[in-house]
Design a protein around this motif. Structure first.
Motif, mmCIF file in Angstrom:
data_model
loop_
_atom_site.group_PDB
_atom_site.id
_atom_site.type_symbol
_atom_site.label_atom_id
_atom_site.label_comp_id
_atom_site.label_asym_id
_atom_site.label_seq_id
_atom_site.Cartn_x
_atom_site.Cartn_y
_atom_site.Cartn_z
ATOM 1 N N ILE A 6 0.835 -1.196 0.000
ATOM 2 C CA ILE A 6 0.000 0.000 0.000
ATOM 3 C C ILE A 6 0.874 1.252 0.000
ATOM 4 C CG2 ILE A 6 -1.634 1.344 1.386
ATOM 5 C CD1 ILE A 6 -2.808 -1.427 2.255
ATOM 6 N N SER A 7 1.912 1.254 0.796
ATOM 7 C CA SER A 7 2.813 2.403 0.868
ATOM 8 C C SER A 7 3.475 2.671 -0.473
ATOM 9 C CB SER A 7 3.883 2.183 1.934
ATOM 10 O OG SER A 7 3.298 2.124 3.208
ATOM 11 N N MET A 8 3.917 1.637 -1.133
ATOM 12 C CA MET A 8 4.566 1.821 -2.425
ATOM 13 C C MET A 8 3.588 2.320 -3.480
ATOM 14 S SD MET A 8 7.738 1.312 -1.965
ATOM 15 C CE MET A 8 7.562 1.914 -0.291
ATOM 16 N N ARG A 9 2.342 1.841 -3.431
ATOM 17 C CA ARG A 9 1.326 2.321 -4.369
ATOM 18 C C ARG A 9 0.988 3.793 -4.115
ATOM 19 N NH1 ARG A 9 0.407 -0.604 -8.970
ATOM 20 N NH2 ARG A 9 0.474 -2.804 -8.425
ATOM 21 N N LEU A 10 0.893 4.169 -2.846
ATOM 22 C CA LEU A 10 0.664 5.577 -2.526
ATOM 23 C C LEU A 10 1.797 6.442 -3.058
ATOM 24 C CD1 LEU A 10 -0.646 5.534 1.159
ATOM 25 C CD2 LEU A 10 -1.875 6.362 -0.852
ATOM 26 N N SER A 11 3.010 6.000 -2.835
ATOM 27 C CA SER A 11 4.175 6.740 -3.301
ATOM 28 C C SER A 11 4.153 6.880 -4.821
ATOM 29 C CB SER A 11 5.457 6.038 -2.851
ATOM 30 O OG SER A 11 6.592 6.731 -3.288
ATOM 31 N N ALA A 12 3.844 5.807 -5.521
ATOM 32 C CA ALA A 12 3.790 5.846 -6.991
ATOM 33 C C ALA A 12 2.677 6.767 -7.475
ATOM 34 C CB ALA A 12 3.592 4.430 -7.545
ATOM 35 N N ALA A 13 1.537 6.731 -6.815
ATOM 36 C CA ALA A 13 0.425 7.603 -7.208
ATOM 37 C C ALA A 13 0.801 9.069 -7.024
ATOM 38 C CB ALA A 13 -0.815 7.268 -6.389
ATOM 39 N N LEU A 14 1.441 9.367 -5.918
ATOM 40 C CA LEU A 14 1.849 10.745 -5.660
ATOM 41 C C LEU A 14 2.936 11.190 -6.630
ATOM 42 C CD1 LEU A 14 1.660 10.605 -1.788
ATOM 43 C CD2 LEU A 14 0.148 11.890 -3.317
ATOM 44 N N ASP A 15 3.819 10.283 -7.012
ATOM 45 C CA ASP A 15 4.820 10.601 -8.036
ATOM 46 C C ASP A 15 4.137 10.952 -9.352
ATOM 47 O OD1 ASP A 15 7.246 10.458 -6.708
ATOM 48 O OD2 ASP A 15 7.552 8.335 -7.164
ATOM 49 N N SER A 16 3.119 10.201 -9.703
ATOM 50 C CA SER A 16 2.388 10.467 -10.946
ATOM 51 C C SER A 16 1.680 11.819 -10.891
ATOM 52 C CB SER A 16 1.358 9.370 -11.211
ATOM 53 O OG SER A 16 2.009 8.160 -11.499
ATOM 54 N N LEU A 17 1.042 12.109 -9.771
ATOM 55 C CA LEU A 17 0.364 13.389 -9.624
ATOM 56 C C LEU A 17 1.346 14.556 -9.659
ATOM 57 C CD1 LEU A 17 -2.276 12.528 -6.892
ATOM 58 C CD2 LEU A 17 -2.696 12.973 -9.315
ATOM 59 N N ASN A 18 2.555 14.319 -9.203
ATOM 60 C CA ASN A 18 3.559 15.376 -9.196
ATOM 61 C C ASN A 18 3.938 15.822 -10.606
ATOM 62 O OD1 ASN A 18 5.270 17.156 -7.698
ATOM 63 N ND2 ASN A 18 7.001 15.913 -8.340
ATOM 64 N N LYS A 19 3.638 15.006 -11.603
ATOM 65 C CA LYS A 19 3.945 15.351 -12.992
ATOM 66 C C LYS A 19 2.940 16.351 -13.575
ATOM 67 C CE LYS A 19 6.254 10.982 -13.742
ATOM 68 N NZ LYS A 19 6.205 9.672 -14.359
ATOM 69 N N LEU A 20 1.845 16.576 -12.866
ATOM 70 C CA LEU A 20 0.881 17.577 -13.317
ATOM 71 C C LEU A 20 1.510 18.964 -13.211
ATOM 72 C CD1 LEU A 20 -2.295 16.330 -11.407
ATOM 73 C CD2 LEU A 20 -1.908 16.214 -13.880
ATOM 74 N N PRO A 21 1.057 19.899 -14.037
ATOM 75 C CA PRO A 21 1.541 21.267 -13.900
ATOM 76 C C PRO A 21 1.259 21.798 -12.487
ATOM 77 C CG PRO A 21 0.286 21.017 -15.927
ATOM 78 C CD PRO A 21 0.105 19.748 -15.139
ATOM 79 N N GLN A 22 2.140 22.650 -11.998
ATOM 80 C CA GLN A 22 2.025 23.161 -10.635
ATOM 81 C C GLN A 22 0.669 23.829 -10.390
ATOM 82 O OE1 GLN A 22 4.137 22.530 -8.193
ATOM 83 N NE2 GLN A 22 2.912 23.654 -6.707
ATOM 84 N N ASN A 23 0.202 24.621 -11.341
ATOM 85 C CA ASN A 23 -1.085 25.309 -11.137
ATOM 86 C C ASN A 23 -2.242 24.308 -11.076
ATOM 87 O OD1 ASN A 23 -0.868 24.787 -13.931
ATOM 88 N ND2 ASN A 23 -2.186 26.521 -14.433
ATOM 89 N N THR A 24 -2.151 23.212 -11.794
ATOM 90 C CA THR A 24 -3.188 22.173 -11.728
ATOM 91 C C THR A 24 -3.202 21.530 -10.349
ATOM 92 O OG1 THR A 24 -2.991 21.724 -14.090
ATOM 93 C CG2 THR A 24 -4.025 20.015 -12.746
ATOM 94 N N LYS A 25 -2.017 21.213 -9.832
ATOM 95 C CA LYS A 25 -1.941 20.628 -8.484
ATOM 96 C C LYS A 25 -2.509 21.590 -7.443
ATOM 97 C CE LYS A 25 2.428 19.738 -9.048
ATOM 98 N NZ LYS A 25 3.815 19.278 -9.043
ATOM 99 N N GLU A 26 -2.187 22.864 -7.583
ATOM 100 C CA GLU A 26 -2.697 23.860 -6.641
ATOM 101 C C GLU A 26 -4.214 23.989 -6.735
ATOM 102 O OE1 GLU A 26 -0.459 27.394 -7.452
ATOM 103 O OE2 GLU A 26 1.395 26.516 -6.659
ATOM 104 N N ASN A 27 -4.745 23.962 -7.961
ATOM 105 C CA ASN A 27 -6.196 24.060 -8.145
ATOM 106 C C ASN A 27 -6.923 22.830 -7.595
ATOM 107 O OD1 ASN A 27 -6.054 26.572 -9.371
ATOM 108 N ND2 ASN A 27 -5.972 25.720 -11.435
#
Length: 78
Positions: A6-27
């Motif tokens: 579960i921890s590794m999947r969470l980490s991978a998901a967050l890594d993927s989300l980090n690839k979004l543009p900064q303004n998208t993550k903020e929104n």
């Protein structure tokens, strides 16, 4: 063993989300993005000190909200 997976999947998901543009993550996540990224870093760089209760609480309390946000965003893009 489940906690590791579960921890590794969470980490991978967050890594993927980090690839979004900064303004998208903020929104999408607002100030929570900072905490989400911090969770990923704790898992990736200091796994031995990640509290199992924190992982459990994240999955139970926060993951449903994250999924809801992402589904809503996906629907709005279509």
């Amino acid at each position: 063993m489940y906690l590791d997976a579960i921890s590794m999947r969470l980490s991978a998901a967050l890594d993927s989300l980090n690839k979004l543009p900064q303004n998208t993550k903020e929104n999408l996540f607002g100030k929570n993005w900072h905490y989400m990224r911090g969770m990923r870093n704790r898992i990736a760089h200091g796994y031995a000190v990640v509290d199992p209760a924190t992982i459990r609480a994240t999955v139970i309390e926060e993951l449903p909200n994250l999924i809801s946000i992402l589904k809503k965003q996906r629907t709005e893009e279509v």
